[in-house]
Design a protein around this motif. Structure first.
Motif: not given
Length: 351
Positions: A58-71
């Motif tokens: 999950w490390y290479p794609i870290k950050g995707f859930n944060v910005w998607l969830g934030g939106c």
């Protein structure tokens, strides 16, 4: 994007089941040398003659859930404010009608559920661990896996059932990883599983062959330490900078854009998404804990200070224009474009 095996409540890959025929057919046998071109896919954190540390899938794609969830979260909250503001605080003189109450009663639970879903996505990456390392000890033949709840699994290298893992994602499609199964005494039942290697959401089954060709010599081949050291020094040039530290904001940007490292024009085209991913990655890293191996693991993995094959992120070469500064420029352009588009949409709706 591709979060198979990761969950806010520590749900992992399916276990307590029998091995499938597909897993048996695509097994990677210890002692069997890989024939593909070795590739490490920027997965090595630390390297020496005793052991090698890797990042999790999950490390290479870290950050995707944060910005998607934030939106999702901000959109849901914004819609709730818009609904209640339009009905109760718009200065209108007409009384609240039945249709207004129907809309409020129907839409409020919907947007509250969406807001909760957005928060859930954010929490899959924020407030957890920066990564979940895997340690492979060449000398003791032990593999250590840092679980999502902070505990550590220790298992002999030869006892692992290694196979081609497949996962389905609505956004990424079919993705692949090098899956490690811990079997019961019957040799048939899967008791625990973890991902030993993950190229990227864009990888294919042949990518796992390349990763196995990188991993297997280090653990099993005579001269494997020197061979792997030369690969890391000559072919990639970078070790992941998360050894007892959080990655810096520069690496968060560089790592987010590395999916399109060979296509700078695509990095610019998708800069709104990749730039938001970089910001989400920074937030996830800054709010997460640094994983620490237990003392018994550290004692079982001594590191010689004068080891000539020792490598960490401190031995990395500098990030150049295409690795860092072009992604930084794309981040500014992409986030600016996103904010501008969002502002235009909001102003249009409020007219």
């Amino acid at each position: 994007m591709d979060y198979a095996g990761l969950d806010y409540r520590n749900v992992r890959f399916p276990v307590n089941r029998a091995l499938t025929e597909a897993e048996r057919a695509s097994r990677y046998n210890q002692g069997q040398r890989g024939r593909a071109t070795p590739m490490d896919f920027l997965s090595v954190v630390k390297f020496n003659s005793e052991y090698m540390d890797l990042v999790d899938r999950w490390y290479p794609i870290k950050g995707f859930n944060v910005w998607l969830g934030g939106c999702v979260l901000l959109t849901s909250i914004g819609m709730l404010f818009a609904i209640y503001g339009g009905v109760f605080f718009s200065g209108r003189t007409a009384p609240v009608e039945v249709v207004d109450w129907v809309g409020i009663v129907g839409l409020t639970p919907l947007f509250l559920c969406l807001a909760w879903a957005g928060w859930w996505l954010i929490r899959t990456e924020c407030g957890r661990y920066t990564h979940y390392p895997i340690r492979l000890n060449r000398k003791s033949r032990q593999v250590y896996f840092f679980r999502q709840d902070g505990t550590v699994l220790t298992v002999p290298w030869e006892s692992l059932f290694l196979t081609l893992g497949e996962s389905k994602s609505p956004l990424a499609g079919t993705t692949y990883d090098l899956r490690a199964h811990v079997l019961d005494d019957d040799g048939e039942t899967v008791r625990e599983s973890f991902s030993l290697g993950y190229p990227s959401p864009l990888g294919n089954a042949q990518s796992i062959d390349k990763f196995w060709a990188f991993l297997q010599p280090y653990m099993e081949a005579e001269g494997g330490v020197e061979r792997t050291w030369h690969h890391l020094k000559g072919n990639t040039g970078y070790l992941v900078p998360v050894d007892n530290r959080r990655e810096g904001w520069r690496w968060s940007i560089a790592r987010s854009f590395m999916l399109g490292a060979h296509w700078p024009y695509l990095q610019l085209l998708f800069s709104p998404f990749l730039g938001l991913n970089a910001l989400g990655r920074m937030l996830a890293m800054s709010t997460s804990k640094i994983p620490q191996w237990p003392e018994e693991v550290e004692r079982a993995n001594p590191e010689e200070p004068d080891d000539p094959y020792r490598l960490t992120w401190r031995d990395n070469g500098p990030l150049g224009w295409w690795e860092l500064y072009w992604p930084m420029l794309c981040t500014v352009i992409g986030v600016g474009a996103f904010v501008g588009a969002l502002g235009w949409i909001v102003s249009t709706l409020w007219r």
